[in-house]
Design a protein around this motif. Structure first.
Motif, PDB file in Angstrom:
ATOM      1  N   ILE A   1      -7.715  -0.114 -17.470  1.00  0.00           N
ATOM      2  CA  ILE A   1      -9.011  -0.768 -17.663  1.00  0.00           C
ATOM      3  C   ILE A   1      -8.825  -2.254 -17.952  1.00  0.00           C
ATOM      4  O   ILE A   1      -7.887  -2.659 -18.634  1.00  0.00           O
ATOM      5  N   GLY A   2      -9.733  -3.068 -17.430  1.00  0.00           N
ATOM      6  CA  GLY A   2      -9.710  -4.499 -17.699  1.00  0.00           C
ATOM      7  C   GLY A   2     -10.064  -4.776 -19.148  1.00  0.00           C
ATOM      8  O   GLY A   2     -10.727  -3.980 -19.818  1.00  0.00           O
ATOM      9  N   LEU A   3      -9.604  -5.931 -19.650  1.00  0.00           N
ATOM     10  CA  LEU A   3      -9.804  -6.308 -21.049  1.00  0.00           C
ATOM     11  C   LEU A   3     -10.381  -7.719 -21.062  1.00  0.00           C
ATOM     12  O   LEU A   3      -9.666  -8.694 -20.842  1.00  0.00           O
ATOM     13  N   VAL A   4     -11.677  -7.819 -21.306  1.00  0.00           N
ATOM     14  CA  VAL A   4     -12.368  -9.092 -21.171  1.00  0.00           C
ATOM     15  C   VAL A   4     -12.983  -9.491 -22.504  1.00  0.00           C
ATOM     16  O   VAL A   4     -13.692  -8.699 -23.126  1.00  0.00           O
ATOM     17  N   GLY A   5     -12.716 -10.707 -22.915  1.00  0.00           N
ATOM     18  CA  GLY A   5     -13.230 -11.187 -24.188  1.00  0.00           C
ATOM     19  C   GLY A   5     -14.045 -12.446 -24.036  1.00  0.00           C
ATOM     20  O   GLY A   5     -13.816 -13.258 -23.135  1.00  0.00           O
ATOM     21  N   THR A   6     -15.002 -12.588 -24.936  1.00  0.00           N
ATOM     22  CA  THR A   6     -15.816 -13.786 -25.001  1.00  0.00           C
ATOM     23  C   THR A   6     -15.101 -14.811 -25.875  1.00  0.00           C
ATOM     24  O   THR A   6     -14.706 -14.494 -26.996  1.00  0.00           O
ATOM     25  N   LEU A   7     -14.924 -16.013 -25.359  1.00  0.00           N
ATOM     26  CA  LEU A   7     -14.203 -17.047 -26.116  1.00  0.00           C
ATOM     27  C   LEU A   7     -14.862 -18.387 -25.852  1.00  0.00           C
ATOM     28  O   LEU A   7     -15.113 -18.745 -24.698  1.00  0.00           O
ATOM     29  N   THR A   8     -15.098 -19.112 -26.902  1.00  0.00           N
ATOM     30  CA  THR A   8     -15.833 -20.364 -26.759  1.00  0.00           C
ATOM     31  C   THR A   8     -14.949 -21.474 -26.209  1.00  0.00           C
ATOM     32  O   THR A   8     -13.776 -21.593 -26.571  1.00  0.00           O
ATOM     33  N   ALA A   9     -15.545 -22.276 -25.347  1.00  0.00           N
ATOM     34  CA  ALA A   9     -14.857 -23.476 -24.853  1.00  0.00           C
ATOM     35  C   ALA A   9     -15.110 -24.654 -25.779  1.00  0.00           C
ATOM     36  O   ALA A   9     -14.665 -25.759 -25.501  1.00  0.00           O
ATOM     37  N   THR A  10     -15.839 -24.412 -26.858  1.00  0.00           N
ATOM     38  CA  THR A  10     -16.178 -25.515 -27.763  1.00  0.00           C
ATOM     39  C   THR A  10     -15.165 -25.663 -28.896  1.00  0.00           C
ATOM     40  O   THR A  10     -14.712 -26.764 -29.180  1.00  0.00           O
ATOM     41  N   PHE A  11     -14.804 -24.566 -29.525  1.00  0.00           N
ATOM     42  CA  PHE A  11     -13.917 -24.647 -30.690  1.00  0.00           C
ATOM     43  C   PHE A  11     -12.528 -24.074 -30.399  1.00  0.00           C
ATOM     44  O   PHE A  11     -11.922 -23.416 -31.250  1.00  0.00           O
ATOM     45  N   ASN A  12     -12.068 -24.258 -29.164  1.00  0.00           N
ATOM     46  CA  ASN A  12     -10.694 -23.954 -28.795  1.00  0.00           C
ATOM     47  C   ASN A  12     -10.120 -25.147 -28.054  1.00  0.00           C
ATOM     48  O   ASN A  12     -10.859 -26.064 -27.681  1.00  0.00           O
ATOM     49  N   GLU A  13      -8.811 -25.125 -27.828  1.00  0.00           N
ATOM     50  CA  GLU A  13      -8.152 -26.149 -27.022  1.00  0.00           C
ATOM     51  C   GLU A  13      -7.559 -25.463 -25.792  1.00  0.00           C
ATOM     52  O   GLU A  13      -7.062 -24.337 -25.881  1.00  0.00           O
ATOM     53  N   PRO A  14      -7.586 -26.121 -24.649  1.00  0.00           N
ATOM     54  CA  PRO A  14      -7.229 -25.436 -23.397  1.00  0.00           C
ATOM     55  C   PRO A  14      -5.798 -24.895 -23.341  1.00  0.00           C
ATOM     56  O   PRO A  14      -5.589 -23.780 -22.869  1.00  0.00           O
ATOM     57  N   VAL A  15      -4.813 -25.664 -23.792  1.00  0.00           N
ATOM     58  CA  VAL A  15      -3.439 -25.188 -23.681  1.00  0.00           C
ATOM     59  C   VAL A  15      -3.245 -23.944 -24.555  1.00  0.00           C
ATOM     60  O   VAL A  15      -2.656 -22.944 -24.128  1.00  0.00           O
ATOM     61  N   ASP A  16      -3.775 -24.006 -25.756  1.00  0.00           N
ATOM     62  CA  ASP A  16      -3.635 -22.901 -26.702  1.00  0.00           C
ATOM     63  C   ASP A  16      -4.332 -21.642 -26.177  1.00  0.00           C
ATOM     64  O   ASP A  16      -3.742 -20.560 -26.106  1.00  0.00           O
ATOM     65  N   LEU A  17      -5.599 -21.775 -25.768  1.00  0.00           N
ATOM     66  CA  LEU A  17      -6.348 -20.599 -25.320  1.00  0.00           C
ATOM     67  C   LEU A  17      -5.793 -20.063 -24.004  1.00  0.00           C
ATOM     68  O   LEU A  17      -5.712 -18.844 -23.799  1.00  0.00           O
ATOM     69  N   ALA A  18      -5.395 -20.958 -23.102  1.00  0.00           N
ATOM     70  CA  ALA A  18      -4.816 -20.502 -21.832  1.00  0.00           C
ATOM     71  C   ALA A  18      -3.544 -19.689 -22.099  1.00  0.00           C
ATOM     72  O   ALA A  18      -3.280 -18.688 -21.422  1.00  0.00           O
ATOM     73  N   ARG A  19      -2.750 -20.101 -23.086  1.00  0.00           N
ATOM     74  CA  ARG A  19      -1.536 -19.343 -23.435  1.00  0.00           C
ATOM     75  C   ARG A  19      -1.901 -17.963 -23.990  1.00  0.00           C
ATOM     76  O   ARG A  19      -1.262 -16.965 -23.667  1.00  0.00           O
ATOM     77  N   GLN A  20      -2.894 -17.924 -24.853  1.00  0.00           N
ATOM     78  CA  GLN A  20      -3.277 -16.635 -25.432  1.00  0.00           C
ATOM     79  C   GLN A  20      -3.762 -15.683 -24.340  1.00  0.00           C
ATOM     80  O   GLN A  20      -3.401 -14.498 -24.330  1.00  0.00           O
ATOM     81  N   LEU A  21      -4.584 -16.211 -23.428  1.00  0.00           N
ATOM     82  CA  LEU A  21      -5.086 -15.361 -22.351  1.00  0.00           C
ATOM     83  C   LEU A  21      -3.971 -14.973 -21.387  1.00  0.00           C
ATOM     84  O   LEU A  21      -3.936 -13.845 -20.887  1.00  0.00           O
ATOM     85  N   ALA A  22      -3.047 -15.892 -21.126  1.00  0.00           N
ATOM     86  CA  ALA A  22      -1.919 -15.563 -20.250  1.00  0.00           C
ATOM     87  C   ALA A  22      -1.042 -14.495 -20.902  1.00  0.00           C
ATOM     88  O   ALA A  22      -0.508 -13.608 -20.216  1.00  0.00           O
ATOM     89  N   THR A  23      -0.899 -14.580 -22.209  1.00  0.00           N
ATOM     90  CA  THR A  23      -0.122 -13.561 -22.929  1.00  0.00           C
ATOM     91  C   THR A  23      -0.791 -12.196 -22.787  1.00  0.00           C
ATOM     92  O   THR A  23      -0.135 -11.187 -22.480  1.00  0.00           O
ATOM     93  N   LEU A  24      -2.106 -12.157 -22.984  1.00  0.00           N
ATOM     94  CA  LEU A  24      -2.841 -10.910 -22.782  1.00  0.00           C
ATOM     95  C   LEU A  24      -2.699 -10.421 -21.345  1.00  0.00           C
ATOM     96  O   LEU A  24      -2.497  -9.224 -21.102  1.00  0.00           O
ATOM     97  N   ASP A  25      -2.790 -11.335 -20.405  1.00  0.00           N
ATOM     98  CA  ASP A  25      -2.708 -10.956 -18.996  1.00  0.00           C
ATOM     99  C   ASP A  25      -1.325 -10.382 -18.669  1.00  0.00           C
ATOM    100  O   ASP A  25      -1.207  -9.356 -17.988  1.00  0.00           O
ATOM    101  N   ALA A  26      -0.285 -11.030 -19.180  1.00  0.00           N
ATOM    102  CA  ALA A  26       1.076 -10.547 -18.904  1.00  0.00           C
ATOM    103  C   ALA A  26       1.325  -9.200 -19.576  1.00  0.00           C
ATOM    104  O   ALA A  26       1.894  -8.286 -18.971  1.00  0.00           O
TER     105      ALA A  26
END
Lengths: 452, 398
Positions: free
Chosen positions: A94-119
């Motif tokens: 099953i896919g795992l999809v989360g709501t995450l704000t683009a306002t109170f995050n930073e792109p490198v940090d959040l992209a890493r977290q999502l890439a970690t989840l994806d991997a």
């Protein structure tokens, strides 16, 4: 059923019950909103039902009403990416999809977290991009309410573009260098490669700015326009925009949030829907909902008595939740006449205006309505929002899913090893995502319509 | 015990139990850039392993052999500016390991100053929920210039920026900090600012962890109330460079306060370690760091647990006995890339633990011999005179 299958494949999303009065905590079978076992039960049930993905909202601040914590609804949620990662190891498809704000995050940090989840999930991650520019939420973050409201989607678009570059850098090893309005950064990548190129992008905003953002970036739209004429109009409008930005119609799925009530007969299902609506509106919740419309505290209002006699005022009593009535006076007037006409107390009036379940009926009837709604292009599927934690999906999975399968409108198994993008039947992106060998081009149609 | 003699942030209003010579424990430091995370194939690595399976096998090997915890190291960007790597976000990976392991502590490294305290607090609470009480936070004071470049701020929005026209070299947009991983060089003001920010970050995180009392969810059908709002408390924290107003979004986790771990490789970090850490990790041979920490312990001052970090190959039972006699209460093993394999880890750890499992049947705090964390708000309800937010640490840093 004729040889030509009239139904299109239905996509289904399992929405973990949220922190509003849709979620009924008073029920004796209601479990913990935070224990991992609740999330595990819910995710495994959704996977047993072959849902496309599990969906989580995000919490950035506990809601407040009248200057104090709002204490009537379920509250308390986990960190979105962390709980999805915890579920990655106890699920397989099953896919795992989360709501995450683009306002109170930073792109490198959040992209890493999502890439970690994806991997870690084998390519099952998705990101519902939202914005949250108000100072109330900003109070919990380093920069406070730093972002002007009108720039919220500008930052979100730059955020997503930057995140896509970070994800791409995991593949090509290139240093990321951004000199934008909202982000100026340099980063040598240290993140895992995404099995599906990058996580699937979901979008939920409904404003014109939100729709523009969606037509550029989103692969799935989570909408409130559930069914019938309004939904078909929304569907046609959004799909119609895609050609203008060089995208095909099948590159974007429209999935409205819907609720359901089931019964052995239509009458029993209706009774169930009414019972849930009553449970969703306690006396205290009725007063709290009236306070939001009236824009002022209504302390001492008897929910079993009449509606307030005073008129609504300009004001916000609740923070942390979007709820608009464009013309409170007109709504209040309409509610008063309805209450008078039908002899309803304040609470009864609120219950009567509470939206009943979107789909009410026997499992067969509900399955048929879902399939017809997708066939008639009111949507491509549904985000199913149950009212109980953690068992709210059990009956739907046990009874509606087999009916949908019998109609030939729903998959009968997952494609082994499929990424979320493949499970959704979305095309691979122009940038070369979904690069898994052997599965390229796998489409939802491949497993729709299979004999049950 | 009065507030003025609090031992550390983690033991507020409670007497420390770890000065009763805790058991000697073995932890293992893991480098996730060595996993098969550079492959996008359907089965992950060439060996048919997915990254999660590969990571889980490593951690289970350490767990089975009796390690008390693993540490997932983490960097926001690659260590070398011209060589991309494929490391995992440690908090997210720790969360994934929670349901897949049984008793081993999961220590996630997080860089301060480039992270949002609110997100760090809720992520670690979530690891704690998903592992039933085995999370720990290794906060690394964010002194790395390359990490600041990745968020474009140094330090924390106040980095002087050159005009765009001159910011065109390989250098970061900020100018004064060299590009790459060299860190802050000799910018003492910036170092002090980051250390104060790390201190503020830990204070904010601690307050967020304490913001929900354990019994805040009441489900009172009669009044219609799900929460008792008197048992949820705003963080109400104002630090030097940021403030956090509200409560955590996440209810109190099984440990309440997951242990705070600091890795100290220079004397400038000692005050932060003394006042904020439950566990301090130092290089095994550095007497200049060891002596002041051990001295505090011998004088019965509140002192964190002290772990020696050493290469796995140097860890023998004799060496551990020697380290114990010097005042250490544990080791953290650093395997080489070749040694970071399940079989090697299992054998190495088992040789040191002699088969006795240090892993917890309960929480990581209990496995480490740390007292259960008491919520100061809950304590205050029983003793109204207490000051809740009069800073939860012992001494001032500056």
């Amino acid at each position: 059923m004729s040889e030509t299958q009239p139904f299109r494949p239905v996509h289904l999303v399992a929405h973990f019950p949220g922190v509003n009065n849709t979620t009924v905590w008073q029920d004796p079978s209601a479990g913990s909103q935070i224990d991992f076992s609740s999330f595990e039960h819910f995710a495994k049930t959704a996977e047993r039902g072959l849902f496309d993905y599990l969906f989580l909202a995000e919490g950035l601040r506990l809601r407040e009403q009248k200057g104090a914590l709002h204490d009537l609804d379920v509250a308390g949620r986990p960190h979105t990416v962390a709980i999805l990662a915890a579920l990655a190891g106890v699920t397989e498809h099953i896919g795992l999809v989360g709501t995450l704000t683009a306002t109170f995050n930073e792109p490198v940090d959040l992209a890493r977290q999502l890439a970690t989840l994806d991997a870690l999930s084998g390519g099952r991650a998705g990101w519902n991009v939202v914005t949250s520019p108000d100072a109330f939420h900003g109070g919990n973050f380093r920069r406070g309410g730093f972002l002007p409201y009108e720039e919220r989607y500008e930052r979100a678009a730059e955020f997503v573009e930057t995140a896509k570059r970070v994800w791409a850098s995991a593949a090509d090893g290139e240093r990321v260098s951004v000199d934008g309005k909202h982000f100026q950064l340099r980063a040598t990548p240290n993140l895992p490669l995404s099995p599906q190129g990058h996580p699937v992008i979901v979008q939920a905003g409904d404003s014109p700015a939100g729709r523009d953002f969606a037509s550029q970036h989103a692969e799935v739209i989570f909408t409130r326009h559930g069914k019938d004429e309004a939904a078909r109009a929304f569907y046609a409008d959004v799909k119609g925009r895609l050609a203008g930005v060089g995208r095909s119609e099948d590159s974007l799925l429209i999935l409205p949030g819907v609720t359901f009530a089931l019964g052995a007969t239509q009458a029993q299902a209706q009774e169930q829907a009414d019972a849930v609506a009553r449970a969703q509106v306690s006396g205290a919740t009725a007063v709290s909902i009236l306070e939001q419309l009236w824009g002022t505290p209504l302390d001492g209002l008897d929910p079993d008595g009449p509606l307030p006699s005073c008129d609504p005022v300009e004001g916000t009593v609740r923070f942390g939740q979007v709820r608009h009535h464009k013309d409170p006076q007109a709504v209040a007037d309409a509610w008063r006449s309805k209450a008078q006409r039908e002899g309803l107390s304040a609470r009864e009036l609120v219950i009567s205006t509470t939206q009943r379940a979107s789909f009410i009926g026997t499992p067969h009837q509900v399955a048929l309505q879902l399939a017809e709604s997708v066939r008639d292009r009111a949507s491509d599927g549904f985000v199913v929002v149950p009212h109980l934690i953690p068992t709210g999906l059990d009956e739907f999975v046990d009874t509606v899913i087999p009916e949908l399968q019998d109609l030939g409108a729903f998959r009968t198994e997952y494609q082994p090893g499929a990424t979320l993008r493949q499970t959704l039947g979305l095309p691979q992106e122009a940038d070369g995502s979904a690069r898994r060998p052997g599965l390229a081009g796998a489409r939802t149609e491949d497993f729709a319509g299979a004999p049950a | 015990m009065t507030a003025s003699s609090l031992p550390t942030a983690s033991d507020a209003f409670d007497s420390p139990s770890f000065d009763e010579s805790p058991r000697f424990t073995v932890a293992v430091s893991l480098d996730t850039t060595l996993l098969g995370t550079a492959s996008a194939g359907p089965l992950g690595t060439a060996s048919g392993q997915t990254p999660l399976r590969e990571l889980t096998e490593l951690v289970r090997a350490a767990e089975d052999a009796g390690a008390v915890a693993i540490t997932l190291r983490d960097r926001l960007v690659a260590a070398e500016p011209d060589r991309a790597t494929h490391g995992l976000d440690a908090s997210i990976a720790a969360a994934a390991l929670g349901p897949l392991t049984r008793g081993i502590g999961l220590i996630a490294e997080v860089p301060s100053a480039v992270s949002e305290p609110f997100h760090v607090a809720t992520a670690l609470q979530t690891v704690d929920h998903a592992s039933l009480g085995r999370a720990a936070l290794l906060l690394r004071p964010g002194l790395d210039g390359a990490e600041h470049d990745a968020v474009g701020r140094w330090p924390l929005h106040e980095r002087p920026r050159p005009a765009p026209a001159v910011a065109n070299q390989a250098a970061a947009p900020g100018g004064p900090v060299a590009d790459g991983a060299q860190g802050t060089g000799d910018a003492p003001d910036a170092v002090a600012a980051v250390l104060r920010d790390a201190d503020d970050t830990l204070e904010a995180i601690t307050r967020l962890w304490d913001s929900w009392e354990a019994d805040a969810v009441i489900r009172d059908v009669a009044s219609g109330r799900f929460l008792d709002r008197e048992r949820i408390h705003d963080a109400d924290f104002t630090g030097e460079r940021f403030s956090i107003q509200g409560a955590s979004i996440t209810p109190r986790s099984p440990q309440g306060r997951p242990p705070v771990v600091l890795r100290v490789d220079g004397p400038e970090l000692l005050p932060l370690a003394r006042s904020r850490a439950d566990v301090v990790i130092i290089p095994a041979d550095d007497a200049s760091l060891r002596d002041p920490l051990v001295a505090g312990r011998e004088q019965h001052q509140p002192t964190p647990l002290l772990w020696a970090e050493l290469p796995l190959a140097q860890a023998t039972p004799e060496r551990l006995a020697e380290l114990a006699s010097l005042g250490f209460s544990g080791v953290q093993l650093l395997p080489t890339a070749q040694e970071q394999r399940p079989g090697t880890l299992r054998r190495a750890v088992a040789a040191l633990t002699a088969g006795a499992s240090h892993a917890a049947s309960g929480t990581l705090r209990s496995a480490l011999g740390l007292a259960p964390a008491t919520n100061p708000h809950t304590a205050a309800r029983h003793s109204p005179a207490s000051h809740i937010h009069a800073d939860t640490k012992e001494d001032s840093l500056v």
